[in-house]
Design an enzyme around this catalytic site. Structure first.
Site, PDB file in Angstrom:
ATOM      1  N   TYR A  33      38.464  46.536  48.394  1.00  0.00           N
ATOM      2  CA  TYR A  33      37.341  46.074  47.449  1.00  0.00           C
ATOM      3  C   TYR A  33      37.596  45.256  46.361  1.00  0.00           C
ATOM      4  O   TYR A  33      38.693  44.978  46.147  1.00  0.00           O
ATOM      5  CB  TYR A  33      36.507  47.247  47.191  1.00  0.00           C
ATOM      6  CG  TYR A  33      36.880  48.136  45.996  1.00  0.00           C
ATOM      7  CD1 TYR A  33      38.180  48.988  46.186  1.00  0.00           C
ATOM      8  CD2 TYR A  33      36.477  48.172  44.829  1.00  0.00           C
ATOM      9  CE1 TYR A  33      38.798  49.564  44.938  1.00  0.00           C
ATOM     10  CE2 TYR A  33      37.049  48.639  43.581  1.00  0.00           C
ATOM     11  CZ  TYR A  33      38.135  49.713  43.780  1.00  0.00           C
ATOM     12  OH  TYR A  33      38.450  50.209  42.699  1.00  0.00           O
ATOM     13  N   LYS A 150      43.828  46.440  45.854  1.00  0.00           N
ATOM     14  CA  LYS A 150      42.589  47.143  45.512  1.00  0.00           C
ATOM     15  C   LYS A 150      42.091  47.893  46.657  1.00  0.00           C
ATOM     16  O   LYS A 150      40.897  47.467  47.366  1.00  0.00           O
ATOM     17  CB  LYS A 150      41.863  46.159  44.842  1.00  0.00           C
ATOM     18  CG  LYS A 150      40.767  46.762  43.788  1.00  0.00           C
ATOM     19  CD  LYS A 150      40.081  45.654  43.076  1.00  0.00           C
ATOM     20  CE  LYS A 150      38.759  46.327  42.277  1.00  0.00           C
ATOM     21  NZ  LYS A 150      38.887  47.495  41.297  1.00  0.00           N
ATOM     22  N   GLU A 182      48.601  52.652  33.777  1.00  0.00           N
ATOM     23  CA  GLU A 182      47.051  52.259  33.796  1.00  0.00           C
ATOM     24  C   GLU A 182      46.395  53.504  33.550  1.00  0.00           C
ATOM     25  O   GLU A 182      46.483  54.501  33.385  1.00  0.00           O
ATOM     26  CB  GLU A 182      46.505  51.264  34.687  1.00  0.00           C
ATOM     27  CG  GLU A 182      46.744  51.864  36.030  1.00  0.00           C
ATOM     28  CD  GLU A 182      46.575  50.840  37.040  1.00  0.00           C
ATOM     29  OE1 GLU A 182      45.795  49.765  36.797  1.00  0.00           O
ATOM     30  OE2 GLU A 182      46.871  51.115  38.462  1.00  0.00           O
ATOM     31  N   LEU A 206      47.294  47.739  39.029  1.00  0.00           N
ATOM     32  CA  LEU A 206      46.327  46.758  39.486  1.00  0.00           C
ATOM     33  C   LEU A 206      46.213  45.555  38.490  1.00  0.00           C
ATOM     34  O   LEU A 206      45.954  45.985  37.301  1.00  0.00           O
ATOM     35  CB  LEU A 206      44.800  47.079  39.910  1.00  0.00           C
ATOM     36  CG  LEU A 206      43.969  46.142  40.509  1.00  0.00           C
ATOM     37  CD1 LEU A 206      44.198  46.104  41.970  1.00  0.00           C
ATOM     38  CD2 LEU A 206      42.432  46.480  40.183  1.00  0.00           C
TER      39      LEU A 206
HETATM   40  N1  PDD Z   1      38.293  48.812  38.619  1.00  0.00           N
HETATM   41  N2  PDD Z   1      43.277  49.230  37.375  1.00  0.00           N
HETATM   42  C1  PDD Z   1      42.683  49.968  38.460  1.00  0.00           C
HETATM   43  C2  PDD Z   1      43.259  51.195  39.036  1.00  0.00           C
HETATM   44  C3  PDD Z   1      41.083  49.443  38.385  1.00  0.00           C
HETATM   45  O1  PDD Z   1      40.411  50.202  39.368  1.00  0.00           O
HETATM   46  C4  PDD Z   1      40.530  48.669  37.814  1.00  0.00           C
HETATM   47  C5  PDD Z   1      39.011  48.065  38.172  1.00  0.00           C
HETATM   48  C6  PDD Z   1      41.301  47.785  36.746  1.00  0.00           C
HETATM   49  C7  PDD Z   1      40.721  46.802  35.905  1.00  0.00           C
HETATM   50  O2  PDD Z   1      40.578  45.513  36.697  1.00  0.00           O
HETATM   51  P1  PDD Z   1      39.404  44.462  36.284  1.00  0.00           P
HETATM   52  O3  PDD Z   1      39.754  44.223  35.098  1.00  0.00           O
HETATM   53  O4  PDD Z   1      39.717  43.216  37.442  1.00  0.00           O
HETATM   54  O5  PDD Z   1      38.273  45.136  36.633  1.00  0.00           O
HETATM   55  C8  PDD Z   1      42.529  48.103  36.654  1.00  0.00           C
HETATM   56  C9  PDD Z   1      37.012  48.721  39.054  1.00  0.00           C
HETATM   57  C10 PDD Z   1      36.060  47.892  38.004  1.00  0.00           C
HETATM   58  C11 PDD Z   1      36.432  49.768  39.787  1.00  0.00           C
HETATM   59  O6  PDD Z   1      37.320  50.299  40.467  1.00  0.00           O
HETATM   60  O7  PDD Z   1      35.245  49.943  39.941  1.00  0.00           O
END
Ligand code: PDD
Length: 287
Positions: A33, A150, A182, A206
């Site tokens: 996703y 992701k 993270e 990620l």
């Molecule tokens: N999640 N690390 C993880 C495990 C994440 O699921 C996310 C984002 C990030 C941050 O990535 P970004 O800045 O590109 O949103 C880091 C999204 C928002 C979600 O799962 O809804």
């Protein structure tokens, strides 16, 4: 009015969008996703989000839309059909391997992936004075070793976040082999003596698009940001801690494991970096 979602070539009211129970996303979590912010009709860092999505797709041997322009057409149509041109929202894009006749782990040939998109209005804390902070606990990072994908298999993340909620706080900071990775759905930053630190990209995190923009703003000279391994001990001695994501932007963490971070207030570097981040957004909206 019911939100309009996109499913396999059709725009439908949410309650009419149906997927087979044989879909491998449902049976195996076999899919990936992406979450992309849209600020007042402007898709934020579309190229970067689509590159990350392409990597997730390639790593999982999935293939769907090839051209960036075709994705953008879909996104703009979703925004238009939901009348969200003047609002902030996040686009959720999910691709699963599709629905074969038999439940079998082997990747089937000749089935079409399932492509689903929804648009969710988001209220971002634009005014610094409105910003909330969160509390977190540290937990061992017990996820798999391909966190750069992701993947929709979020059970470890769900359980880690739940542990935090059960302990009365909002989220976690994960630790693998003594170093920060993270949060459950966000990247992590620490501040010490005016310098911003975030773990380098690796298989264990990620690569966040929000994170990357902050690193980029630092490279342009707005502040000193270093991609560096952060030992767990340094988290507990940091002056500031933040988590970052597309849905939360830059969120201060003011308590960790029951102890205040710094003096327990949102710190000065958070205000400084947020100002630059919001200025970047304002430019995007104005263009
Ligand atoms: N999640 N690390 C993880 C495990 C994440 O699921 C996310 C984002 C990030 C941050 O990535 P970004 O800045 O590109 O949103 C880091 C999204 C928002 C979600 O799962 O809804």
């Amino acid at each position: 009015m019911s939100p309009i979602v996109y499913l396999n070539g059709e725009y439908l009211p949410l309650e009419e969008a149906k997927v087979s129970v044989m879909d491998r996303g449902f049976l195996f979590g076999d899919g990936v996703y992406e979450v992309i912010p849209v600020y007042q009709g402007k898709v934020f860092r579309a190229k970067e989000h689509l590159q990350r999505l392409e990597r997730s797709l390639a790593e999982t041997k999935l293939s769907v839309i090839q051209k960036e322009e075709d994705w953008i057409i879909l996104f703009e149509e979703m925004i238009r059909r939901n009348s969200l041109e003047t609002q902030d929202l996040s686009l959720y894009i999910q691709i699963t391997r599709g629905a074969p006749e038999k439940r079998d782990l082997s990747i089937p040939v000749g089935i079409s992936p399932t492509l689903f998109i929804m648009a969710t209005p988001v209220i971002y804390a634009v005014e610094a004075t409105e910003v909330k902070s969160i509390r977190a606990i540290t937990l061992p990072d017990n996820r798999w070793t391909r966190c750069y994908i992701k993947s929709i298999c979020l059970l470890p993340n769900v359980l880690l976040k739940q542990k935090a909620l059960e302990q009365g706080v909002e989220d976690v900071v994960l630790v693998r082999d003594g170093y920060l990775t993270e949060s459950s759905s966000a990247n992590v930053f620490t501040v010490k003596d005016g310098v911003l630190y975030t773990p380098p990209k690796s298989d264990f995190i990620l690569g966040g698009i929000t994170r990357d923009l902050i690193v980029e703003l630092g490279e342009q000279g707005a502040f000193d940001c270093r991609e560096q391994e952060i030992p767990e001990m340094e988290l507990l001695q940091a002056d500031e801690v933040w988590i970052t994501s597309s849905t939360r932007e830059i969120m201060p963490v003011t308590e960790i494991n029951g102890k205040l971070v710094g003096d327990g207030n949102i710190g000065p570097l958070w205000y400084h970096v947020t100002k630059h981040f919001q200025a970047y957004k304002a430019k995007l909206i104005a263009n």
